[in-house]
Motif scaffolding. Structure first.
Motif, PDB file in Angstrom:
ATOM      1  N   GLU A  46       2.454   6.419  -6.692  1.00 31.23           N
ATOM      2  CA  GLU A  46       2.401   5.037  -6.201  1.00 31.23           C
ATOM      3  C   GLU A  46       1.114   4.363  -6.667  1.00 31.23           C
ATOM      4  O   GLU A  46       0.080   5.011  -6.862  1.00 31.23           O
ATOM      5  N   ASP A  47       1.171   3.053  -6.851  1.00 29.30           N
ATOM      6  CA  ASP A  47       0.008   2.271  -7.268  1.00 29.30           C
ATOM      7  C   ASP A  47      -0.915   2.057  -6.078  1.00 29.30           C
ATOM      8  O   ASP A  47      -0.548   1.389  -5.111  1.00 29.30           O
ATOM      9  N   MET A  48      -2.119   2.623  -6.147  1.00 31.23           N
ATOM     10  CA  MET A  48      -3.104   2.475  -5.062  1.00 31.23           C
ATOM     11  C   MET A  48      -4.066   1.320  -5.325  1.00 31.23           C
ATOM     12  O   MET A  48      -5.100   1.204  -4.672  1.00 31.23           O
ATOM     13  N   HIS A  49      -3.742   0.476  -6.276  1.00 30.90           N
ATOM     14  CA  HIS A  49      -4.544  -0.701  -6.610  1.00 30.90           C
ATOM     15  C   HIS A  49      -5.982  -0.327  -6.992  1.00 30.90           C
ATOM     16  O   HIS A  49      -6.915  -1.087  -6.722  1.00 30.90           O
ATOM     17  N   GLY A  50      -6.135   0.853  -7.604  1.00 33.42           N
ATOM     18  CA  GLY A  50      -7.441   1.269  -8.107  1.00 33.42           C
ATOM     19  C   GLY A  50      -8.455   1.604  -7.051  1.00 33.42           C
ATOM     20  O   GLY A  50      -9.657   1.676  -7.345  1.00 33.42           O
ATOM     21  N   TYR A  51      -8.003   1.896  -5.821  1.00 35.61           N
ATOM     22  CA  TYR A  51      -8.960   1.990  -4.717  1.00 35.61           C
ATOM     23  C   TYR A  51      -8.537   3.056  -3.709  1.00 35.61           C
ATOM     24  O   TYR A  51      -7.467   2.965  -3.107  1.00 35.61           O
ATOM     25  N   ILE A  52      -9.398   4.069  -3.547  1.00 38.08           N
ATOM     26  CA  ILE A  52      -9.233   5.044  -2.473  1.00 38.08           C
ATOM     27  C   ILE A  52     -10.278   4.739  -1.404  1.00 38.08           C
ATOM     28  O   ILE A  52     -11.483   4.747  -1.671  1.00 38.08           O
ATOM     29  N   ASP A  81      -0.142  18.072  -2.768  1.00 41.33           N
ATOM     30  CA  ASP A  81      -0.204  19.515  -2.600  1.00 41.33           C
ATOM     31  C   ASP A  81      -1.442  20.015  -3.342  1.00 41.33           C
ATOM     32  O   ASP A  81      -1.539  19.858  -4.565  1.00 41.33           O
ATOM     33  N   ALA A  82      -2.395  20.604  -2.605  1.00 39.99           N
ATOM     34  CA  ALA A  82      -3.658  21.003  -3.224  1.00 39.99           C
ATOM     35  C   ALA A  82      -3.492  22.180  -4.170  1.00 39.99           C
ATOM     36  O   ALA A  82      -4.239  22.301  -5.151  1.00 39.99           O
ATOM     37  N   ALA A  83      -2.535  23.048  -3.920  1.00 43.67           N
ATOM     38  CA  ALA A  83      -2.347  24.234  -4.765  1.00 43.67           C
ATOM     39  C   ALA A  83      -1.779  23.871  -6.124  1.00 43.67           C
ATOM     40  O   ALA A  83      -2.188  24.417  -7.159  1.00 43.67           O
ATOM     41  N   THR A  84      -0.850  22.935  -6.153  1.00 44.91           N
ATOM     42  CA  THR A  84      -0.193  22.563  -7.402  1.00 44.91           C
ATOM     43  C   THR A  84      -0.722  21.260  -7.990  1.00 44.91           C
ATOM     44  O   THR A  84      -0.318  20.857  -9.075  1.00 44.91           O
ATOM     45  N   ALA A  85      -1.642  20.599  -7.233  1.00 44.86           N
ATOM     46  CA  ALA A  85      -2.205  19.306  -7.662  1.00 44.86           C
ATOM     47  C   ALA A  85      -1.114  18.270  -7.897  1.00 44.86           C
ATOM     48  O   ALA A  85      -1.226  17.418  -8.778  1.00 44.86           O
ATOM     49  N   SER A  86      -0.063  18.334  -7.105  1.00 45.46           N
ATOM     50  CA  SER A  86       1.067  17.430  -7.298  1.00 45.46           C
ATOM     51  C   SER A  86       1.250  16.497  -6.112  1.00 45.46           C
ATOM     52  O   SER A  86       0.992  16.855  -4.958  1.00 45.46           O
ATOM     53  N   TYR A  87       1.708  15.306  -6.415  1.00 42.15           N
ATOM     54  CA  TYR A  87       2.021  14.305  -5.393  1.00 42.15           C
ATOM     55  C   TYR A  87       3.260  14.755  -4.618  1.00 42.15           C
ATOM     56  O   TYR A  87       4.234  15.249  -5.196  1.00 42.15           O
ATOM     57  N   THR A  88       3.212  14.593  -3.284  1.00 45.61           N
ATOM     58  CA  THR A  88       4.368  15.000  -2.481  1.00 45.61           C
ATOM     59  C   THR A  88       5.030  13.841  -1.738  1.00 45.61           C
ATOM     60  O   THR A  88       6.254  13.788  -1.656  1.00 45.61           O
ATOM     61  N   ARG A  89       4.246  12.894  -1.207  1.00 49.39           N
ATOM     62  CA  ARG A  89       4.881  11.820  -0.448  1.00 49.39           C
ATOM     63  C   ARG A  89       3.877  10.703  -0.209  1.00 49.39           C
ATOM     64  O   ARG A  89       2.669  10.869  -0.396  1.00 49.39           O
ATOM     65  N   SER A  90       4.401   9.545   0.209  1.00 46.76           N
ATOM     66  CA  SER A  90       3.545   8.420   0.584  1.00 46.76           C
ATOM     67  C   SER A  90       4.131   7.723   1.797  1.00 46.76           C
ATOM     68  O   SER A  90       5.339   7.798   2.053  1.00 46.76           O
ATOM     69  N   ILE A  91       3.260   7.060   2.538  1.00 46.17           N
ATOM     70  CA  ILE A  91       3.652   6.338   3.749  1.00 46.17           C
ATOM     71  C   ILE A  91       3.026   4.957   3.682  1.00 46.17           C
ATOM     72  O   ILE A  91       1.814   4.821   3.426  1.00 46.17           O
ATOM     73  N   ALA A  92       3.801   3.922   3.890  1.00 46.92           N
ATOM     74  CA  ALA A  92       3.288   2.556   3.885  1.00 46.92           C
ATOM     75  C   ALA A  92       2.733   2.214   5.262  1.00 46.92           C
ATOM     76  O   ALA A  92       3.390   2.448   6.280  1.00 46.92           O
ATOM     77  N   LEU A  93       1.520   1.656   5.283  1.00 40.80           N
ATOM     78  CA  LEU A  93       0.898   1.231   6.537  1.00 40.80           C
ATOM     79  C   LEU A  93      -0.118   0.144   6.214  1.00 40.80           C
ATOM     80  O   LEU A  93      -1.079   0.380   5.481  1.00 40.80           O
ATOM     81  N   THR A  94       0.087  -1.028   6.749  1.00 41.54           N
ATOM     82  CA  THR A  94      -0.757  -2.180   6.437  1.00 41.54           C
ATOM     83  C   THR A  94      -2.223  -1.913   6.768  1.00 41.54           C
ATOM     84  O   THR A  94      -2.550  -1.442   7.861  1.00 41.54           O
ATOM     85  N   ASP A  95      -3.096  -2.192   5.812  1.00 38.25           N
ATOM     86  CA  ASP A  95      -4.556  -2.109   5.976  1.00 38.25           C
ATOM     87  C   ASP A  95      -5.019  -0.739   6.450  1.00 38.25           C
ATOM     88  O   ASP A  95      -5.983  -0.611   7.202  1.00 38.25           O
ATOM     89  N   VAL A  96      -4.345   0.321   6.012  1.00 33.73           N
ATOM     90  CA  VAL A  96      -4.749   1.671   6.400  1.00 33.73           C
ATOM     91  C   VAL A  96      -5.990   2.079   5.627  1.00 33.73           C
ATOM     92  O   VAL A  96      -6.131   1.755   4.450  1.00 33.73           O
TER      93      VAL A  96
END
Length: 349
Positions: A261-267, A293-308
């Protein structure tokens, strides 16, 4: 006749009464700064059931807090660039001490205690010289500044202590700023972020990203029980952002993780699960939480939440906070909004 206060003080001094702990402050599991609807600001304690157990006034907007490892004391840092940090007795709500950045410095909103709780370390900007410093404050002396040393780079933001000792890891974001220019970034073309490990003022190890990622500012850290460091970044370049999440173990090559997912360049914040198997990151700009997943360095899921933005580990889960007043477990149902606008970070005790 000795009054009750003197009697209790004498008992404490003699060691016959146990020293206060976090349980005496309502048993908070987390700390977070927040804004109230009337425009004021507070530091909150949040228990394991995600209920607010205390609200302590702050003089301005907070960023993150550092929790003492044994005493019910928290150091609440102003949002960058800030010149104050308050040491708060979370039992009484009283300010025990106010830390002021030295002349020509400002805090970056984060700090960490030594393993025994005797020292506090703060990330600071020596803006006259354009370098990062780590301030050292003696707790027993009343949080008196006693030392400082180089952070190993420019723009040190987050700082954490590795388990089992007093090795510190510092996220040198690489961005030069100056209070005269507000939050303007002064050196984007030449910035060089790094991750620096320090023990007893000595740099043990530094890692830098490949040159084509030199505008990827390393900002926030999470540390696992095995010493692995997860780091979140903020892209300062043009075009699509590269990987914004990394994982590193001392002596090894950093591993970069790509999300779907696009994180808009910002963590905004990052956390490792208790067992180290998952990494959660937030982006208030994208309104998303991503899990890897830290072991495989792979993305697993995302959750939408305003201004999280705030995220921290919980038993078998993560807890997140948002600027809309949400505080909830990631796997749970959406909780009702609270009359609090949660700020950037959720600090687990």
């Amino acid at each position: 006749m000795t009054n009750r206060r003197h009697f209790i003080a004498g008992m404490l001094a003699s060691g016959l009464v146990p020293a206060p702990t976090w349980a005496d402050a309502g048993g908070p599991a987390y700390l977070a700064a927040a804004g109230l609807r009337d425009g004021s600001f507070v530091l909150c304690g949040i228990d394991a059931a995600l209920e607010v157990v205390f609200e302590i006034p702050l003089p301005g907007r907070g960023h993150a807090a550092a929790a003492h490892p044994s005493k019910p004391q928290a150091v609440a840092f102003a949002r960058r660039p800030g010149n104050f940090a308050l040491v708060i007795d979370c039992m009484s709500g009283r300010v025990k001490a106010t830390l002021h950045a030295p002349e020509g410095r400002h805090f970056y909103g984060h700090g960490a205690f030594s393993a025994d709780g005797s020292l506090l370390y703060t990330t600071e900007n020596d803006y006259a010289n354009g370098i990062g410093r780590i301030g050292v404050w003696d707790v027993a002396l009343g949080y008196v500044r006693v030392d400082e040393f180089a952070s190993g780079g420019v723009g040190p933001h987050d700082i954490k202590r590795l388990p089992g000792g007093d090795t510190l890891v510092v996220a040198n974001g690489g961005i030069d700023t100056h209070p005269d220019s507000g939050r303007a970034k002064l050196n984007i073309p030449t910035m060089r972020p790094n991750l620096t490990y320090i023990n007893d003022r000595r740099i043990l190890e530094q890692i830098e990203l490949p040159y084509d990622m030199h505008r990827n500012s390393i900002r926030h850290l999470a540390v696992g029980s095995d010493g692995r460091v997860a780091f979140g970044m903020q892209w300062q370049g043009d075009g699509d952002a590269p990987a914004l999440v990394g994982l590193h173990q001392q002596g090894e090559t950093p591993l970069l993780l790509d999300g779907a997912e696009d994180m808009h360049g910002y963590i905004g914040s990052i956390a490792l699960s208790d067992d180290g198997s998952e990494i959660a990151v937030t982006s208030p700009r994208a309104g998303l939480v991503q899990v890897f997943d830290a072991a495989t360095a792979s993305y697993t899921r995302s959750i939408a939440l305003t201004d999280v933005c705030g995220v921290a580990a919980a038993p078998e889960d993560f807890v997140v906070t948002s600027g809309t007043g949400i505080v909830q477990r990631l796997s749970g149902r959406l909780n009702p909004e609270k009359p609090l606008m949660w700020d950037n970070h959720l600090v687990r005790l």
